[in-house]
Design a protein around this motif. Structure first.
Motif, PDB file in Angstrom:
ATOM      1  N   ARG A  10       0.841  -1.213   0.000  1.00 49.69           N
ATOM      2  CA  ARG A  10       0.000   0.000   0.000  1.00 49.69           C
ATOM      3  C   ARG A  10       0.865   1.248   0.000  1.00 49.69           C
ATOM      4  O   ARG A  10       0.582   2.233  -0.678  1.00 49.69           O
ATOM      5  N   GLN A  11       1.932   1.194   0.803  1.00 52.86           N
ATOM      6  CA  GLN A  11       2.841   2.327   0.876  1.00 52.86           C
ATOM      7  C   GLN A  11       3.436   2.622  -0.510  1.00 52.86           C
ATOM      8  O   GLN A  11       3.458   3.765  -0.975  1.00 52.86           O
ATOM      9  N   TYR A  12       3.899   1.573  -1.190  1.00 53.03           N
ATOM     10  CA  TYR A  12       4.527   1.780  -2.496  1.00 53.03           C
ATOM     11  C   TYR A  12       3.511   2.277  -3.526  1.00 53.03           C
ATOM     12  O   TYR A  12       3.859   3.043  -4.417  1.00 53.03           O
ATOM     13  N   TYR A  13       2.271   1.823  -3.400  1.00 53.36           N
ATOM     14  CA  TYR A  13       1.222   2.327  -4.300  1.00 53.36           C
ATOM     15  C   TYR A  13       1.064   3.837  -4.088  1.00 53.36           C
ATOM     16  O   TYR A  13       1.071   4.619  -5.037  1.00 53.36           O
ATOM     17  N   ARG A  14       0.974   4.244  -2.825  1.00 49.39           N
ATOM     18  CA  ARG A  14       0.824   5.681  -2.529  1.00 49.39           C
ATOM     19  C   ARG A  14       2.049   6.465  -3.002  1.00 49.39           C
ATOM     20  O   ARG A  14       1.942   7.608  -3.424  1.00 49.39           O
ATOM     21  N   ASP A  15       3.215   5.823  -2.920  1.00 45.12           N
ATOM     22  CA  ASP A  15       4.450   6.520  -3.313  1.00 45.12           C
ATOM     23  C   ASP A  15       4.638   6.606  -4.828  1.00 45.12           C
ATOM     24  O   ASP A  15       5.599   7.200  -5.294  1.00 45.12           O
ATOM     25  N   GLY A  16       3.775   5.923  -5.589  1.00 43.28           N
ATOM     26  CA  GLY A  16       3.855   6.066  -7.046  1.00 43.28           C
ATOM     27  C   GLY A  16       4.455   4.886  -7.784  1.00 43.28           C
ATOM     28  O   GLY A  16       4.820   5.026  -8.965  1.00 43.28           O
ATOM     29  N   ALA A  17       4.545   3.706  -7.140  1.00 42.94           N
ATOM     30  CA  ALA A  17       5.043   2.528  -7.871  1.00 42.94           C
ATOM     31  C   ALA A  17       4.098   2.255  -9.044  1.00 42.94           C
ATOM     32  O   ALA A  17       2.874   2.347  -8.899  1.00 42.94           O
ATOM     33  N   ASP A  18       4.661   1.918 -10.185  1.00 38.01           N
ATOM     34  CA  ASP A  18       3.837   1.655 -11.369  1.00 38.01           C
ATOM     35  C   ASP A  18       3.298   0.240 -11.366  1.00 38.01           C
ATOM     36  O   ASP A  18       2.403  -0.090 -12.161  1.00 38.01           O
ATOM     37  N   GLU A  19       3.856  -0.571 -10.513  1.00 36.93           N
ATOM     38  CA  GLU A  19       3.486  -1.973 -10.464  1.00 36.93           C
ATOM     39  C   GLU A  19       4.084  -2.544  -9.187  1.00 36.93           C
ATOM     40  O   GLU A  19       5.101  -2.037  -8.711  1.00 36.93           O
ATOM     41  N   ILE A  20       3.479  -3.605  -8.681  1.00 38.50           N
ATOM     42  CA  ILE A  20       4.038  -4.231  -7.477  1.00 38.50           C
ATOM     43  C   ILE A  20       4.157  -5.728  -7.727  1.00 38.50           C
ATOM     44  O   ILE A  20       3.221  -6.352  -8.228  1.00 38.50           O
ATOM     45  N   SER A  21       5.342  -6.268  -7.409  1.00 36.88           N
ATOM     46  CA  SER A  21       5.554  -7.707  -7.581  1.00 36.88           C
ATOM     47  C   SER A  21       5.716  -8.359  -6.222  1.00 36.88           C
ATOM     48  O   SER A  21       6.491  -7.865  -5.393  1.00 36.88           O
ATOM     49  N   PHE A  22       5.007  -9.454  -6.036  1.00 38.35           N
ATOM     50  CA  PHE A  22       5.222 -10.289  -4.849  1.00 38.35           C
ATOM     51  C   PHE A  22       5.901 -11.567  -5.329  1.00 38.35           C
ATOM     52  O   PHE A  22       5.370 -12.252  -6.221  1.00 38.35           O
ATOM     53  N   LEU A  23       7.034 -11.910  -4.738  1.00 35.93           N
ATOM     54  CA  LEU A  23       7.648 -13.197  -5.068  1.00 35.93           C
ATOM     55  C   LEU A  23       7.657 -14.048  -3.816  1.00 35.93           C
ATOM     56  O   LEU A  23       8.280 -13.685  -2.809  1.00 35.93           O
ATOM     57  N   ASN A  24       6.928 -15.144  -3.886  1.00 33.52           N
ATOM     58  CA  ASN A  24       6.844 -16.097  -2.785  1.00 33.52           C
ATOM     59  C   ASN A  24       8.109 -16.956  -2.900  1.00 33.52           C
ATOM     60  O   ASN A  24       8.136 -17.945  -3.618  1.00 33.52           O
ATOM     61  N   ILE A  25       9.172 -16.543  -2.194  1.00 31.93           N
ATOM     62  CA  ILE A  25      10.489 -17.091  -2.551  1.00 31.93           C
ATOM     63  C   ILE A  25      10.719 -18.511  -2.049  1.00 31.93           C
ATOM     64  O   ILE A  25      11.690 -19.142  -2.441  1.00 31.93           O
ATOM     65  N   THR A  26       9.823 -19.010  -1.216  1.00 34.75           N
ATOM     66  CA  THR A  26       9.966 -20.419  -0.831  1.00 34.75           C
ATOM     67  C   THR A  26       8.886 -21.270  -1.495  1.00 34.75           C
ATOM     68  O   THR A  26       8.695 -22.426  -1.138  1.00 34.75           O
ATOM     69  N   THR A  63       1.766  -8.385  -9.639  1.00 34.81           N
ATOM     70  CA  THR A  63       2.298  -9.645 -10.165  1.00 34.81           C
ATOM     71  C   THR A  63       2.635 -10.530  -8.984  1.00 34.81           C
ATOM     72  O   THR A  63       3.126 -10.032  -7.965  1.00 34.81           O
ATOM     73  N   VAL A  64       2.384 -11.821  -9.131  1.00 36.84           N
ATOM     74  CA  VAL A  64       2.776 -12.723  -8.049  1.00 36.84           C
ATOM     75  C   VAL A  64       3.471 -13.937  -8.645  1.00 36.84           C
ATOM     76  O   VAL A  64       3.093 -14.443  -9.697  1.00 36.84           O
ATOM     77  N   GLY A  65       4.544 -14.357  -7.965  1.00 38.52           N
ATOM     78  CA  GLY A  65       5.292 -15.518  -8.443  1.00 38.52           C
ATOM     79  C   GLY A  65       5.703 -16.399  -7.285  1.00 38.52           C
ATOM     80  O   GLY A  65       5.582 -16.033  -6.115  1.00 38.52           O
ATOM     81  N   GLY A  66       6.184 -17.561  -7.646  1.00 42.98           N
ATOM     82  CA  GLY A  66       6.670 -18.507  -6.638  1.00 42.98           C
ATOM     83  C   GLY A  66       5.831 -19.758  -6.612  1.00 42.98           C
ATOM     84  O   GLY A  66       4.632 -19.702  -6.315  1.00 42.98           O
ATOM     85  N   GLY A  67       6.429 -20.888  -6.954  1.00 45.38           N
ATOM     86  CA  GLY A  67       5.772 -22.183  -6.794  1.00 45.38           C
ATOM     87  C   GLY A  67       4.737 -22.513  -7.840  1.00 45.38           C
ATOM     88  O   GLY A  67       3.929 -23.416  -7.617  1.00 45.38           O
ATOM     89  N   ILE A  68       4.747 -21.823  -8.972  1.00 48.17           N
ATOM     90  CA  ILE A  68       3.738 -22.148  -9.987  1.00 48.17           C
ATOM     91  C   ILE A  68       4.218 -23.355 -10.785  1.00 48.17           C
ATOM     92  O   ILE A  68       5.150 -23.273 -11.584  1.00 48.17           O
ATOM     93  N   ARG A  69       3.603 -24.474 -10.499  1.00 52.39           N
ATOM     94  CA  ARG A  69       3.965 -25.746 -11.128  1.00 52.39           C
ATOM     95  C   ARG A  69       2.886 -26.766 -10.786  1.00 52.39           C
ATOM     96  O   ARG A  69       2.045 -26.513  -9.916  1.00 52.39           O
ATOM     97  N   ASP A  70       2.938 -27.933 -11.440  1.00 51.98           N
ATOM     98  CA  ASP A  70       2.015 -29.016 -11.072  1.00 51.98           C
ATOM     99  C   ASP A  70       2.428 -29.535  -9.702  1.00 51.98           C
ATOM    100  O   ASP A  70       3.620 -29.538  -9.370  1.00 51.98           O
ATOM    101  N   PHE A  71       1.466 -29.982  -8.934  1.00 54.64           N
ATOM    102  CA  PHE A  71       1.788 -30.391  -7.568  1.00 54.64           C
ATOM    103  C   PHE A  71       0.820 -31.470  -7.094  1.00 54.64           C
ATOM    104  O   PHE A  71      -0.371 -31.400  -7.369  1.00 54.64           O
ATOM    105  N   THR A  72       1.338 -32.459  -6.404  1.00 59.78           N
ATOM    106  CA  THR A  72       0.456 -33.463  -5.784  1.00 59.78           C
ATOM    107  C   THR A  72       0.630 -33.355  -4.274  1.00 59.78           C
ATOM    108  O   THR A  72       1.762 -33.425  -3.772  1.00 59.78           O
TER     109      THR A  72
END
Ligand code: 1PR
Length: 594
Positions: free
Chosen positions: A330-346, A374-383
């Motif tokens: 939210r802070q970065y949105y208010r500060d003027g970020a053009d986009e926000i990426s979340f990377l779920n690094i585990t 944008t969100v990333g991390g762990g996008i794959r087939d999974f059982t």
């Protein structure tokens, strides 16, 4: 595009889909799949509901505060819902064609591809209802594909017939003249006709993300209210009476986009104050990145690596904690970020759908952050441990449903590219191919985590090597960039150059180009690497890793063809506010959104 089939199978993200076959405007019955939020909690499944062949117009019961939304189920319209609610309006979902005819105001945020959208509209009888509603000059706002569908036809997997209300065809952008396709980012409008919904736009940028566009012609000029230039002029908005449609995404265009929606929903709303923006072309984007993972106490935190090592250099070696994901976004949105990426690094070792806090982060963030997520991390087939199989498409769909506009694939894209290189055949089964086929390539980012490998002679390796600006530790003049998986833990037998070319062919719409050597160093982006990759592909490239000062942003835009620059550490540590980066770029005559 297999969206219709996917929708019918129940694995789609949307709320309505069609399963019966019928012909346009004369369906014997329209069999809709209505999303049912029952026993599966927040996971959607579908119930067949039959609607009669003919439909009658019910007496309108819409109050002024209610907006009717046509969501035919092909993608993420959560952002549109959030924006409407943020503006104080309630939403009534279209369930039947009658709901369209009874609408007081109708918003149609078309998502997905043209052909499956038309198929669903035709089969459900919605196409006929839409034409009738629009021909009666009732308040209508189409967004993105919701504009394109009004035209006669589209070349997207076609030609495919559209609703035919506006003369003209929809064609693909031409990337042969150096313009990157998809057209992703913040661009300027040239307003050609009075349109009250555009009154606050002025010289400000709005957010586009698309590969196809409608072209202006003599036959449709009475409809065109604004144009945008990207290689050539295309139609950015249309207007006739109470009927409006925009190619850009107001729900993702920050304050200016909200004001477009507000003016449609409430034509008497106050005019926004003039500002100093001078939009003239596609802006370079500044992206804030949040690497997210659970710390040792199990709380989801924003962390930040030093060459991907996110643990403090203390005896306890705790996960570095730089704040709470939703608050920072939210802070970065208010500060003027053009986009926000979340990377779920585990995400590579945990199952992302088991990671409900991450989905909650997206849901909460998308409630009041109106720029692309944008969100990333762990996008794959999974059982899972119960033997239940989840396809990567289901994982991505859950991210989209929770508020993501784009998903980013790391490790799985490396495996897909390796296989493609090895076999020369597109398997159509990789997560990258499946997700881009269903959601469009503009919704799929590939995140590359390369590590520099210095060599004396470029012929020593089978991968593309380049002469580097700074010599290696033993005076090496060359390097190749080895791709890694699992958060940089494992090097793979493929270079970043080869990977970038392969993933573009497999359907990536954008590349997020990290560099493990530069990550967290604050010494600037790896200009050699950014040039190597941005010159290799015709999709947009986001330069990432190493920003430590405002000058690093102007350097990467001046010396490379990067479309965007992403940074993490300097923003999290509050060393340089996003606005200072933008001010600096403006001074350097680099177009940015302010
Ligand atoms: O492989 O599909 O599960 O995706 C995992 C994702 O998580 C990938 O996008 C990968 O880049 C990311 N990731 C995995 N481990 C780490 C780590 O840091 N240990 N983060 C990680 C990657 C790099 C950037 C960082 C920039 C800018 N972080 O996201 O934000 O380098 O940093 P700076 O401005 O401070 O220099 P999968």
């Amino acid at each position: 595009m297999e969206a219709a089939a996917l929708l019918a199978s129940g694995s789609s993200p949307g709320s309505l889909a069609l399963s019966s076959s019928s012909c346009p405007f004369c369906s014997s019955s329209s069999l809709l799949l209505v999303r049912d939020r029952g026993s599966l909690g927040n996971r959607s499944h579908y119930t067949n509901v039959k609607y009669p062949r003919s439909f009658s117009v019910r007496a309108s019961c819409s109050a002024d505060s209610v907006v009717t939304l046509l969501d035919y189920g092909a993608g993420n319209v959560r952002s549109v819902r959030n924006a409407i609610r943020h503006l104080g309006f309630d939403i009534k979902d279209v369930q039947t064609p009658e709901d369209i005819l009874n609408a007081h105001r109708l918003i149609f945020p078309g998502v997905g591809a043209f052909a499956p959208a038309m198929e669903v509209l035709n089969k459900t009888g919605m196409a006929e209802a839409l034409c009738s509603y629009i021909e009666k000059d009732r308040p209508f706002l189409g967004i993105c594909l919701g504009l394109q569908l009004l035209f006669e036809s589209s070349e997207e997997n076609g030609p495919i017939k559209g609703l035919g209300l506006i003369p003209g065809t929809v064609g693909r952008f031409d990337s042969s003249n150096g313009f990157r396709v998809p057209h992703i980012g913040w661009n300027a409008l040239q307003v050609t006709m009075d349109s009250e919904i555009l009154e606050d736009v002025g010289n400000r940028h709005v957010y586009f993300v698309h590969s196809y566009r409608a072209m202006p012609s003599n036959e449709n000029k009475e409809w065109v209210s604004s144009m945008c230039n990207y290689g050539d002029n295309f139609i950015a908005s249309i207007r006739r009476g109470n009927v409006h449609a925009v190619q850009f995404h107001p729900e993702k265009s920050g304050d200016v986009g909200l004001s477009v929606l507000r003016r449609f929903l409430n034509p008497n709303s106050n005019r926004a104050k003039a500002d100093r923006a001078k939009a003239s072309k596609l802006a370079k984007r500044v992206i804030a990145c949040l690497d997210v993972r659970a710390n040792d106490k199990g709380d989801l935190v924003v962390t930040k690596g030093d060459q991907y090592d996110v643990r403090e250099q203390t005896k306890e070696k705790e996960v570095r904690n730089l704040g709470k994901p939703v608050e920072l976004a939210r802070q970065y949105y208010r500060d003027g970020a053009d986009e926000i990426s979340f990377l779920n690094i585990t995400g590579f070792r945990d199952f992302p759908l088991g990671d409900l806090p991450m989905l909650q982060v997206l849901r909460y963030t998308s409630e009041n952050v109106f720029v692309p997520l944008t969100v990333g991390g762990g996008i794959r087939d999974f059982t899972d441990s119960n033997g239940r199989h989840y396809s990567s498409l289901e994982v991505a769909s859950e991210y989209f449903r929770s508020g993501a506009d784009k998903i980013s694939i790391g490790s799985d894209a490396v495996y897909a590219a390796e296989e493609y290189q090895r076999t020369g055949v597109k398997s159509q089964k990789s997560s990258l191919e499946q997700i881009s086929r269903v959601y469009g390539n503009q919704a799929v980012v590939v995140s590359i985590d390369p590590r520099r490998v210095y060599i004396k002679n470029p012929n020593d390796v089978q991968f593309k090597a380049i002469k580097v600006s700074n010599l290696g530790p033993n005076g090496e003049e060359y390097a190749w960039y080895q791709c890694t998986v699992n958060g940089g833990r494992e090097g793979r037998p493929i270079g970043a150059y080869e990977l970038a070319k392969a993933v573009e062919e497999l359907g990536a719409g954008e590349i997020l180009l990290n560099c493990i050597d530069c990550d967290g160093q604050g010494k600037g982006f790896d200009i050699d690497l950014v040039n190597l990759i941005s010159d290799a592909v015709s999709i947009p490239v986001i330069a990432s890793s190493g920003a430590g000062a405002v000058g690093h942003f102007s350097e990467v835009f001046a010396k490379t063809n990067a479309s965007a620059a992403l940074a993490a550490g300097i923003f999290h540590r509050k060393e340089v506010p996003i606005q200072s980066v933008k001010e600096h770029l403006l001074k350097e005559n680099i177009e940015v959104r302010i």
